[in-house]
Motif scaffolding. Sequence first.
Motif, PDB file in Angstrom:
ATOM      1  N   ARG A 443       0.861  -1.187   0.000  1.00  0.00           N
ATOM      2  CA  ARG A 443       0.000   0.000   0.000  1.00  0.00           C
ATOM      3  C   ARG A 443       0.894   1.231   0.000  1.00  0.00           C
ATOM      4  NH1 ARG A 443      -5.054  -0.216   3.886  1.00  0.00           N
ATOM      5  NH2 ARG A 443      -3.653   0.915   5.276  1.00  0.00           N
ATOM      6  N   PHE A 444       0.601   2.177  -0.899  1.00  0.00           N
ATOM      7  CA  PHE A 444       1.273   3.464  -0.880  1.00  0.00           C
ATOM      8  C   PHE A 444       0.341   4.469  -0.214  1.00  0.00           C
ATOM      9  CE2 PHE A 444       3.744   2.090  -4.856  1.00  0.00           C
ATOM     10  CZ  PHE A 444       4.765   1.586  -4.070  1.00  0.00           C
ATOM     11  N   VAL A 445       0.812   5.040   0.898  1.00  0.00           N
ATOM     12  CA  VAL A 445       0.017   5.946   1.715  1.00  0.00           C
ATOM     13  C   VAL A 445       0.575   7.352   1.543  1.00  0.00           C
ATOM     14  CG1 VAL A 445      -0.878   6.406   4.026  1.00  0.00           C
ATOM     15  CG2 VAL A 445      -0.298   4.055   3.358  1.00  0.00           C
ATOM     16  N   THR A 446      -0.311   8.322   1.363  1.00  0.00           N
ATOM     17  CA  THR A 446       0.077   9.713   1.164  1.00  0.00           C
ATOM     18  C   THR A 446      -0.691  10.599   2.138  1.00  0.00           C
ATOM     19  OG1 THR A 446      -1.641  10.440  -0.399  1.00  0.00           O
ATOM     20  CG2 THR A 446       0.166   9.100  -1.291  1.00  0.00           C
ATOM     21  N   ASP A 447      -0.456  11.910   2.030  1.00  0.00           N
ATOM     22  CA  ASP A 447      -1.219  12.845   2.852  1.00  0.00           C
ATOM     23  C   ASP A 447      -2.694  12.840   2.495  1.00  0.00           C
ATOM     24  OD1 ASP A 447      -0.071  13.952   0.436  1.00  0.00           O
ATOM     25  OD2 ASP A 447      -0.998  15.855   1.002  1.00  0.00           O
ATOM     26  N   GLN A 448      -3.053  12.237   1.379  1.00  0.00           N
ATOM     27  CA  GLN A 448      -4.460  12.100   0.988  1.00  0.00           C
ATOM     28  C   GLN A 448      -5.031  10.740   1.348  1.00  0.00           C
ATOM     29  OE1 GLN A 448      -5.961  14.822  -0.175  1.00  0.00           O
ATOM     30  NE2 GLN A 448      -3.964  15.850  -0.027  1.00  0.00           N
ATOM     31  N   GLY A 449      -4.234   9.909   1.988  1.00  0.00           N
ATOM     32  CA  GLY A 449      -4.694   8.579   2.371  1.00  0.00           C
ATOM     33  C   GLY A 449      -4.038   7.507   1.514  1.00  0.00           C
ATOM     34  N   VAL A 450      -4.627   6.298   1.517  1.00  0.00           N
ATOM     35  CA  VAL A 450      -4.113   5.190   0.712  1.00  0.00           C
ATOM     36  C   VAL A 450      -4.563   5.410  -0.726  1.00  0.00           C
ATOM     37  CG1 VAL A 450      -4.106   2.697   0.362  1.00  0.00           C
ATOM     38  CG2 VAL A 450      -4.217   3.622   2.675  1.00  0.00           C
ATOM     39  N   LEU A 451      -3.579   5.591  -1.629  1.00  0.00           N
ATOM     40  CA  LEU A 451      -3.911   5.875  -3.023  1.00  0.00           C
ATOM     41  C   LEU A 451      -3.573   4.731  -3.962  1.00  0.00           C
ATOM     42  CD1 LEU A 451      -2.883   9.636  -3.402  1.00  0.00           C
ATOM     43  CD2 LEU A 451      -5.128   8.641  -2.879  1.00  0.00           C
ATOM     44  N   PHE A 452      -2.917   3.700  -3.430  1.00  0.00           N
ATOM     45  CA  PHE A 452      -2.585   2.559  -4.283  1.00  0.00           C
ATOM     46  C   PHE A 452      -2.436   1.321  -3.417  1.00  0.00           C
ATOM     47  CE2 PHE A 452       0.552  -0.370  -6.040  1.00  0.00           C
ATOM     48  CZ  PHE A 452       0.073  -0.579  -7.320  1.00  0.00           C
ATOM     49  N   THR A 453      -3.022   0.203  -3.860  1.00  0.00           N
ATOM     50  CA  THR A 453      -2.846  -1.088  -3.213  1.00  0.00           C
ATOM     51  C   THR A 453      -2.577  -2.123  -4.291  1.00  0.00           C
ATOM     52  OG1 THR A 453      -4.366  -0.503  -1.421  1.00  0.00           O
ATOM     53  CG2 THR A 453      -3.859  -2.836  -1.711  1.00  0.00           C
ATOM     54  N   SER A 454      -1.489  -2.868  -4.124  1.00  0.00           N
ATOM     55  CA  SER A 454      -1.103  -3.853  -5.135  1.00  0.00           C
ATOM     56  C   SER A 454      -1.812  -5.180  -4.906  1.00  0.00           C
ATOM     57  CB  SER A 454       0.412  -4.071  -5.091  1.00  0.00           C
ATOM     58  OG  SER A 454       0.755  -4.869  -3.956  1.00  0.00           O
ATOM     59  N   ASP A 455      -1.732  -6.038  -5.906  1.00  0.00           N
ATOM     60  CA  ASP A 455      -2.093  -7.436  -5.710  1.00  0.00           C
ATOM     61  C   ASP A 455      -1.047  -8.080  -4.799  1.00  0.00           C
ATOM     62  OD1 ASP A 455      -4.295  -7.242  -7.400  1.00  0.00           O
ATOM     63  OD2 ASP A 455      -3.086  -7.701  -9.187  1.00  0.00           O
ATOM     64  N   PRO A 456      -1.369  -9.205  -4.173  1.00  0.00           N
ATOM     65  CA  PRO A 456      -0.369  -9.871  -3.327  1.00  0.00           C
ATOM     66  C   PRO A 456       0.890 -10.228  -4.114  1.00  0.00           C
ATOM     67  CG  PRO A 456      -2.552 -10.757  -2.904  1.00  0.00           C
ATOM     68  CD  PRO A 456      -2.689  -9.866  -4.097  1.00  0.00           C
ATOM     69  N   LEU A 457       2.025 -10.073  -3.468  1.00  0.00           N
ATOM     70  CA  LEU A 457       3.287 -10.456  -4.072  1.00  0.00           C
ATOM     71  C   LEU A 457       3.371 -11.974  -4.182  1.00  0.00           C
ATOM     72  CD1 LEU A 457       5.639  -7.973  -2.189  1.00  0.00           C
ATOM     73  CD2 LEU A 457       4.812  -7.785  -4.541  1.00  0.00           C
ATOM     74  N   PRO A 458       4.276 -12.490  -4.995  1.00  0.00           N
ATOM     75  CA  PRO A 458       4.373 -13.946  -5.170  1.00  0.00           C
ATOM     76  C   PRO A 458       4.759 -14.659  -3.877  1.00  0.00           C
ATOM     77  CG  PRO A 458       5.592 -12.755  -6.887  1.00  0.00           C
ATOM     78  CD  PRO A 458       5.206 -11.742  -5.862  1.00  0.00           C
ATOM     79  N   VAL A 459       4.567 -15.964  -3.863  1.00  0.00           N
ATOM     80  CA  VAL A 459       4.923 -16.759  -2.696  1.00  0.00           C
ATOM     81  C   VAL A 459       6.428 -16.790  -2.473  1.00  0.00           C
ATOM     82  CG1 VAL A 459       2.867 -18.199  -2.769  1.00  0.00           C
ATOM     83  CG2 VAL A 459       4.896 -18.873  -4.081  1.00  0.00           C
ATOM     84  N   THR A 460       7.197 -16.431  -3.479  1.00  0.00           N
ATOM     85  CA  THR A 460       8.646 -16.326  -3.299  1.00  0.00           C
ATOM     86  C   THR A 460       9.015 -15.197  -2.348  1.00  0.00           C
ATOM     87  OG1 THR A 460       8.860 -14.835  -5.195  1.00  0.00           O
ATOM     88  CG2 THR A 460       9.072 -17.212  -5.621  1.00  0.00           C
ATOM     89  N   GLY A 461       8.095 -14.243  -2.151  1.00  0.00           N
ATOM     90  CA  GLY A 461       8.338 -13.133  -1.241  1.00  0.00           C
ATOM     91  C   GLY A 461       9.057 -11.967  -1.857  1.00  0.00           C
ATOM     92  N   SER A 462       9.402 -12.040  -3.123  1.00  0.00           N
ATOM     93  CA  SER A 462      10.126 -10.963  -3.791  1.00  0.00           C
ATOM     94  C   SER A 462       9.251 -10.333  -4.867  1.00  0.00           C
ATOM     95  CB  SER A 462      11.421 -11.488  -4.428  1.00  0.00           C
ATOM     96  OG  SER A 462      12.280 -12.028  -3.445  1.00  0.00           O
TER      97      SER A 462
END
Length: 506
Positions: A443-462
Motif C-alpha cells: 500500500r502506498f500511503v500519502t497525505d491524501q490517504g491510501v492511493l494505491f494497493t497492489s495485488d499480493p506479491l508472489p509466494v517467493t516473497g520478492s
Amino acid sequence: MCEDDHGIGRRALFVTGAAAALTLGSVSFSNGPAAEAADNQETKTARGTLPTGSPDFVYLPVDVPEGVREIKVSYTYDRPSVPAGTQANALDIGVFDERGTELGGKGFRGWSGGARTEFFIRADDATPGYIPGPVRAGTWHIALGPYTVAPQGLTYEVTITLTYGAQGRTPPPVYPPNRARGRGRAWYRGDCHMHSWYSDGRRTPAEIAALARAAGLDFINTSDHNTHSSHAHWADQAGDDLLIMLGEEVTTRNGHVLALGTDPGTFVDWRYRAGDNRWARFARDIRRAGGLVVPAHPHATCIGCGWKFGFGEADALEVWNGPYTPDDEVTLAEWDNTLVAAVREGHGRWLPAMGNSDAHRDPDAIGTPQTVVLADDLTREAVQEGIRAGRSYVAESKNVSLTFTAAGGRGEHAGIGERLRVDRDTPVTVRLEAQGVPRCSVRFVTDQGVLFTSDPLPVTGSGTVEWHTTAQYAAYVRAELRHEAAVGPLPGVLAAFTNPVFLGRA
C-alpha cells in the motif's frame, strides 16, 4: 491517610514542585554496640495501609548509622479479591540514599518496580536494578509506588536489615564501546526496546545479545524500566558484529519513553505526570546526555502506558511495538496524522517512526520487529542520526529487505526520509523493491490517504511495485506491506513499513 505502627516520627504530605509525595515517619537504628561488631545485624519492620487515591510515591525514611556494610529490604502487601473491572493492589519499590529524593535523582540507588520482593545494596554488589556503592550514614528513603490500590486499601509490610562491618570496594564500571566494525554507509538492523533482569525482564545480557545476533541485528539499545543499573553489565557482550547502546525506558504514570543511546551511567527521572510540566526538562536531559527521545507504545492498553505528554519533544516515535496489534494500528494512524500536519504547516520538521520488540522473556522475540537504518557507519552517533533523519524502515524480521525510492523525469532521485525536489506537476515514479514478504500486499500511503494497493506479491516473497504520481497529488509517499487480511479489525497485519519520501520543493 497512611497508618503506620513503627512508631517513630510523623507522616507528612510534601509537594516538591512535581507530583505530591507522602513521607512516612522515620525508621531508626541504633548507633551503639551493634555498629562495632562486624557482620552484626539489626532488623526493623514498618507496616501501614494506603487508601485509594494515595500519592504516586510514598517515602519511608530510614536513618542509617555509621558502620553499615549492607542494607537489605524486603516487602509484602495484601492482594484482596476485587470485583471485575476494579483495579487490584500493585505496589512498586525502589530506594534513594542519603543524598535525597529530589527530582533529578542524585540520591537514586535503584528501582525494581514490582519485579522483586527484596533487594540489597553493598559497596561491591547489589541486586539487579540497584546501584552498588558505599552505604553511607544518613537518611535513606525506601520509595513505594502504589501503582493501583484496591477499594479495601493496600496493607504493606517493609522489613529493613542493616549489616554492620567494613565496606567493600566498588568496582569501576566498564561500558560497551560506541562503535562496532560496520560496513561504512549501509543499512543496519536494530532493536532499541528490550528488558533484561535488571528490571522486569527474565533474560541476562548474555542471553539477549545471543538472541540479537540470531535475529540478524547489528545494534541494540538497553531500556530497562527506570534504572540505569545494567549499563555496566553489557561491555563483554558487545563486539565487532554488535553495537550495544545504553538507555532507559522512562516509565511514568502518564506513559513510557525511551531514552535511546544516552551516555553511560545516565539516569532519567520518571516521578512526574503530564500535568506537572516537568517533562520538557527531562527530555532536554536525555538529549544533553547524547540520547534520543522516543515515546514508546503510546496507545498500549496497560495501566499508565498511554502517552499523555504530546510529541513536541520527541525525536522519533515507536509506532510498532512487539507483535502487531490493534493499538499499533491506532499509533500508525496517529503518526500519519503528524506527517500531514508537518506538510500543512510547512516547517520541514517531521517525526520519524521506528519499531522495537519490547521483549521481556520467552517467548518474546528479540528483533520482532526491527528498525533498519541507513547510517554512515555502525556507531552510536551514526545510528542515532539515521533514526533522527528518518532514513529507516521497520521490518518484522531479518528476512524482510526493502528499497523504496521516488524519481523524477530528469534523473532526480530520493530515498526513505529524503525529499524529491520537483515541481508540483512533474511526473514522479515511486518504486518499491521487496524481499521476504510472501503474499503481502503493498500500500502506498500519502497525505491524501491510501492511493494505491497492489495485488499480493508472489509466494517467493520478492517483487517490485511502481506507482506514478505528482507532488501536487501527493506531498509524501510511504509504503506499507501487509500480510493477507484475515477476519478481524486490521487490514492485514504489517510485515513492514517505511518512513516517507517527501515530494515537491517546499
